[in-house]
Design a protein around this motif. Sequence first.
Motif, PDB file in Angstrom:
ATOM      1  N   UNK A  86      -6.487   6.819   3.501  1.00 39.06           N
ATOM      2  CA  UNK A  86      -5.934   6.992   2.151  1.00 39.06           C
ATOM      3  C   UNK A  86      -4.500   7.518   2.231  1.00 39.06           C
ATOM      4  N   UNK A  87      -4.309   8.497   3.106  1.00 40.83           N
ATOM      5  CA  UNK A  87      -2.971   9.060   3.256  1.00 40.83           C
ATOM      6  C   UNK A  87      -2.035   8.058   3.933  1.00 40.83           C
ATOM      7  N   UNK A  88      -2.565   7.314   4.912  1.00 34.48           N
ATOM      8  CA  UNK A  88      -1.763   6.288   5.575  1.00 34.48           C
ATOM      9  C   UNK A  88      -1.326   5.223   4.572  1.00 34.48           C
ATOM     10  N   UNK A  89      -2.224   4.878   3.668  1.00 29.66           N
ATOM     11  CA  UNK A  89      -1.896   3.887   2.648  1.00 29.66           C
ATOM     12  C   UNK A  89      -0.761   4.384   1.752  1.00 29.66           C
ATOM     13  N   UNK A  90      -0.828   5.647   1.336  1.00 31.32           N
ATOM     14  CA  UNK A  90       0.235   6.225   0.505  1.00 31.32           C
ATOM     15  C   UNK A  90       1.555   6.266   1.280  1.00 31.32           C
ATOM     16  N   UNK A  91       1.465   6.605   2.550  1.00 30.56           N
ATOM     17  CA  UNK A  91       2.646   6.686   3.414  1.00 30.56           C
ATOM     18  C   UNK A  91       3.333   5.324   3.510  1.00 30.56           C
ATOM     19  N   UNK A  92       2.539   4.287   3.740  1.00 34.29           N
ATOM     20  CA  UNK A  92       3.113   2.948   3.879  1.00 34.29           C
ATOM     21  C   UNK A  92       3.647   2.409   2.547  1.00 34.29           C
ATOM     22  N   UNK A  93       3.110   2.880   1.451  1.00 33.47           N
ATOM     23  CA  UNK A  93       3.562   2.416   0.137  1.00 33.47           C
ATOM     24  C   UNK A  93       4.793   3.165  -0.366  1.00 33.47           C
ATOM     25  N   UNK A  94       5.202   4.204   0.352  1.00 33.68           N
ATOM     26  CA  UNK A  94       6.384   4.973  -0.042  1.00 33.68           C
ATOM     27  C   UNK A  94       7.601   4.045  -0.052  1.00 33.68           C
ATOM     28  N   UNK A  95       8.215   3.903  -1.208  1.00 36.53           N
ATOM     29  CA  UNK A  95       9.328   2.955  -1.348  1.00 36.53           C
ATOM     30  C   UNK A  95      10.556   3.390  -0.556  1.00 36.53           C
ATOM     31  N   UNK A  96      10.658   4.663  -0.213  1.00 37.31           N
ATOM     32  CA  UNK A  96      11.791   5.137   0.587  1.00 37.31           C
ATOM     33  C   UNK A  96      11.567   4.904   2.076  1.00 37.31           C
ATOM     34  N   UNK A  97      10.352   4.492   2.442  1.00 39.73           N
ATOM     35  CA  UNK A  97      10.049   4.249   3.853  1.00 39.73           C
ATOM     36  C   UNK A  97       9.767   2.765   4.088  1.00 39.73           C
ATOM     37  N   UNK A  98       8.523   2.355   3.861  1.00 41.28           N
ATOM     38  CA  UNK A  98       8.148   0.975   4.165  1.00 41.28           C
ATOM     39  C   UNK A  98       8.044   0.106   2.908  1.00 41.28           C
ATOM     40  N   UNK A  99       7.641   0.708   1.801  1.00 44.22           N
ATOM     41  CA  UNK A  99       7.553  -0.037   0.548  1.00 44.22           C
ATOM     42  C   UNK A  99       6.521  -1.144   0.559  1.00 44.22           C
ATOM     43  N   UNK A 100       5.463  -0.972   1.372  1.00 42.99           N
ATOM     44  CA  UNK A 100       4.400  -1.976   1.383  1.00 42.99           C
ATOM     45  C   UNK A 100       3.547  -1.824   0.126  1.00 42.99           C
TER      46      UNK A 100
END
Length: 739
Positions: A157-171
């Motif tokens: 769940x946290x990994x998903x939020x991390x990857x969806x961060x628009x300032x980082x990966x924006x997935x």
Amino acid sequence: MSKFEMVPFKKVNSKKFYRQNDSLFPRFFIVGLFLVVMLIIILFRTSILQLSSAEINQIPETVGQKSQMTVEAPRGDIVDLNGETLAYSVTEPMLYLNNADLSNKALNLMLLNLSNLMLENGVDLPDNLTQYFDYSTDSKSKDDKTNATFVFKKDLKEIERWQQNSDLFGLKSEDDARNKDEQVKLDSKEFYDYLLYSKFSIEDIEAGGNFLYTTEEAFQIMQMRYLILEHNWQFLTGEAILVGGPVNQKMINVIGEQNQKYAGALIAETSKRKYTNNSALFSHVLGYTGKISEAEYQNLKSFSYGLNDTVGKSGVELSAERYLHGIPGTIPYGYWQRNAEGEPEYIQGEGGVEPKAGNKVRLTLDKNVQEATLQALMENLEELRESGEEPQSTSAMTMNAKTGAVISMASIPNFHPQDFSLAQYDEKAAERVENYFSDNENKPMLNRAISEIYAPASTFKPFTACAALENNIISSGNQTYSCNGTEEIGYRVWQCYGRPIGGHGPLNLHDGMVTSCNLYFYKMGIDTGIDNLTKTFKKLGMGEYTNIDLPGEVKGIRPSPELKQQTQALPEDQQWFPADTAQSSIGQSFNSYTLVQLCRGINGIATGKLVQPHVIKEVTDENGEIVKPEVIEVEDLGFSEENIALIRDSMEGLAYNPGTTTFEAFNGYTVRVAMKTGTAEVQNSSSQNIQINSLFVCYAPADDPEIVFVSVVENTGKSGLSGVAKKVFDAYFGFNQDP
């Protein structure tokens, strides 16, 4: 006409229409062309902020001077009352990375070279990425990483939020993604490939397995690239990113001699916060420092704070931040650029301004008294545990009765400020820091003297006596109430804890205080009335902020009918009864205060003056000139000297009551001591007793107070705190303790 019938169009003369609009066409064309050009410019400016692997070589420097780097000023020292250093700053050579306008391919190669140099010289790679994504335990233990596997270090769940961060990966989630490439990658192998081929373009997926780098080398590059990604805006705007360190002289020489190979790498002397061994004695007052957060930066950037700065996070490090911070400087550095012929040319930076160190903060706390306070509390906890008790925590403070200067303030469990400075390089220190914040049972980061509230129990009886005397309910000639052991008071039957059968009989204030008879103070409180009680409690600062110069102070709770009405849900529970006044008179019910409030209030009863508690003695600049003097605020409460003397006499009586811990500690003591003990019942929301806290307050000399002491030990009815107070007074007055 039927509503379904068509309305005919009016015929238009097309030739006439075109003639009229021929002159408008060039205008529309020019406006449209202008809008298209502006849109292209906006799209281009937006795209370069994404730091995509394909466009990294196009990033311009937008702020600052290219050949200069801003450096943080050393923080000012923090010293105790006698000038002994507790916190100071040193400068260390640290590795930074600046945008050198490299192509993506050149950047990856440079980062590999730089990461190899770091590892060869004992400098850890940044762990920003490995907090989320790293080698599996098995792969990490192997020297050969050819077939290494990777794992996520946090829950999905946290990994998903991390990857969806628009300032980082924006997935995007599966539902929102337009294609598979945009989707979050919750398979570790898939995510590794995404970083390798797509996000950082370390390898070319079309190369057919002809890799430029080994798996280990590729992951080193990923760790460095992710550091840049996390500090994207900082990198884009020309600010150097802190990579790691400290670095040794060999590494400094290599980067200086081979600056083209390590383009963008900078070495700068960087201020680092250090704490002495004695700083652990002052942990909650001193506080700790850490890297500035985004929110802190937004609040402080107008005061010349940078994105790499160290700031105070708690204690005096936080409350005196603006004095400690100093003024940043700039240092020149060299860089490579292509000349008019397209050849690489090294440009040597020029200029620079020396940073100005922060001011020195001198505390009011005395190391000798502070050490005695902490040591006595620790010894008392140990003795209680050996006797079968299970105390959870403890706290104490002393204050100058005339000025409000805090002489000592200790809370156990505590922490070591140095751990926060070491955590970046020391794994064990990092574990301790993590435990400081995760230990929700013992709460070592909590300064219990200012951030926890306690029912004061019988230590509050001097406050009730003060209210009764100041409102002429009792006096030197009229202060007797009878204790019958068990009796109805305020429509409720009460028992005397000391003598439930027969009672104490007639008591005056002195004997009521010494025996701590609840029935005596119930009657006194009801006669005084809740309005007069509350008015006096407020006058003594109870349930009000003391505005001590430390962050995290809580307000406390003072009894009143209005408070009961606001806090009770059912109408039948909102009415104030005489029984509520009785309970409030002995420090239970709606009474909850911090130790610093209790200390200030007891001092008000002892001296008739309300002082401003403070821990900062003064702030001085580099030349020793006072920038901020000590703030001493004293308010005359207008209490009768006769009333103060009556309460003092009653509190002194506890030192002469045989068979008690107060008698054992202070009978025959060199100076006169006025005191009061208290045992508070802590209840849950169902009014069930779940814990006992013990408190102790005192001041000395009783006839001319210099020092006030207050303390608490949680989850025990056996306090031992009078013995703690004696050891602290021994240290303050310079008496030799008994062997």
